[in-house]
Design a protein around this motif. Sequence first.
Motif, PDB file in Angstrom:
ATOM      1  N   PHE A 133       0.827  -1.200   0.000  1.00  0.00           N
ATOM      2  CA  PHE A 133       0.000   0.000   0.000  1.00  0.00           C
ATOM      3  C   PHE A 133       0.865   1.255   0.000  1.00  0.00           C
ATOM      4  O   PHE A 133       1.880   1.316   0.698  1.00  0.00           O
ATOM      5  N   VAL A 134       0.458   2.239  -0.776  1.00  0.00           N
ATOM      6  CA  VAL A 134       1.122   3.539  -0.833  1.00  0.00           C
ATOM      7  C   VAL A 134       0.038   4.598  -0.689  1.00  0.00           C
ATOM      8  O   VAL A 134      -0.922   4.621  -1.460  1.00  0.00           O
ATOM      9  N   THR A 135       0.181   5.456   0.330  1.00  0.00           N
ATOM     10  CA  THR A 135      -0.789   6.525   0.547  1.00  0.00           C
ATOM     11  C   THR A 135      -0.341   7.741  -0.243  1.00  0.00           C
ATOM     12  O   THR A 135       0.740   8.288  -0.002  1.00  0.00           O
ATOM     13  N   VAL A 136      -1.181   8.160  -1.212  1.00  0.00           N
ATOM     14  CA  VAL A 136      -0.865   9.338  -2.010  1.00  0.00           C
ATOM     15  C   VAL A 136      -1.429  10.559  -1.285  1.00  0.00           C
ATOM     16  O   VAL A 136      -2.630  10.652  -1.023  1.00  0.00           O
ATOM     17  N   LEU A 137      -0.521  11.470  -0.908  1.00  0.00           N
ATOM     18  CA  LEU A 137      -0.903  12.642  -0.125  1.00  0.00           C
ATOM     19  C   LEU A 137      -1.506  13.730  -1.001  1.00  0.00           C
ATOM     20  O   LEU A 137      -1.054  13.970  -2.114  1.00  0.00           O
ATOM     21  N   ASP A 138      -2.528  14.395  -0.480  1.00  0.00           N
ATOM     22  CA  ASP A 138      -3.078  15.599  -1.103  1.00  0.00           C
ATOM     23  C   ASP A 138      -2.321  16.767  -0.475  1.00  0.00           C
ATOM     24  O   ASP A 138      -2.678  17.249   0.602  1.00  0.00           O
ATOM     25  N   LEU A 139      -1.256  17.195  -1.127  1.00  0.00           N
ATOM     26  CA  LEU A 139      -0.348  18.190  -0.545  1.00  0.00           C
ATOM     27  C   LEU A 139      -1.030  19.516  -0.251  1.00  0.00           C
ATOM     28  O   LEU A 139      -0.759  20.142   0.763  1.00  0.00           O
ATOM     29  N   ASP A 140      -1.907  19.952  -1.153  1.00  0.00           N
ATOM     30  CA  ASP A 140      -2.536  21.255  -0.945  1.00  0.00           C
ATOM     31  C   ASP A 140      -3.397  21.251   0.308  1.00  0.00           C
ATOM     32  O   ASP A 140      -3.378  22.190   1.091  1.00  0.00           O
ATOM     33  N   ARG A 141      -4.136  20.179   0.507  1.00  0.00           N
ATOM     34  CA  ARG A 141      -4.988  20.124   1.701  1.00  0.00           C
ATOM     35  C   ARG A 141      -4.191  19.813   2.951  1.00  0.00           C
ATOM     36  O   ARG A 141      -4.479  20.329   4.024  1.00  0.00           O
ATOM     37  N   LEU A 142      -3.157  18.958   2.834  1.00  0.00           N
ATOM     38  CA  LEU A 142      -2.328  18.620   3.987  1.00  0.00           C
ATOM     39  C   LEU A 142      -1.498  19.815   4.441  1.00  0.00           C
ATOM     40  O   LEU A 142      -1.363  20.077   5.626  1.00  0.00           O
ATOM     41  N   LEU A 143      -0.917  20.536   3.487  1.00  0.00           N
ATOM     42  CA  LEU A 143       0.077  21.553   3.812  1.00  0.00           C
ATOM     43  C   LEU A 143      -0.350  22.980   3.525  1.00  0.00           C
ATOM     44  O   LEU A 143       0.376  23.907   3.858  1.00  0.00           O
TER      45      LEU A 143
END
Length: 154
Positions: A133-143
């Motif tokens: 499994f690889v979690t793809v981050l939503d950078l705009d919402r995370l950061l």
Amino acid sequence: MAERSQYVTLGVGDEIFATPVARVQEILDVRPIARLPRAPDNLLGMIDVRGQGVPVLDLRLTLGMPGAADTENTRFVVLLVEGSEGPVTLGLRADRVFEVTVLDSDDLDPPPSVSAGWSDHCIEGIGRRNGQFVTVLDLDRLLGNSALLASRAA
């Protein structure tokens, strides 16, 4: 055949995360960080990247994981994030960077909806790489909010 999406895969603890390669400006070895007084816990401070001050966030702390000391594998991933007031260059401290790769499929599974109290706001989706499994981050919402705070602090 369509061009497959490429990702940079990052390790944090035993977890594997990914971010679209198009967002990554560079990957740097650990370097001195200028601490910022009274900054949020996950904002480590500023680093110099070719004469530009770049705020660095600790990915572990940003994701709610316990902090950890730097190792020889620790890297700073310099990214472009869309903040509420426009694009912001930001550094992300990760335990390690694995590779630039494609996932097993371009289709991401949605984050699991397990509880109304759990927020999946920082996850774009779940993919697999070699069956893991690889979690793809939503950078705009995370950061995005952190990027705004960091750029103001700088």
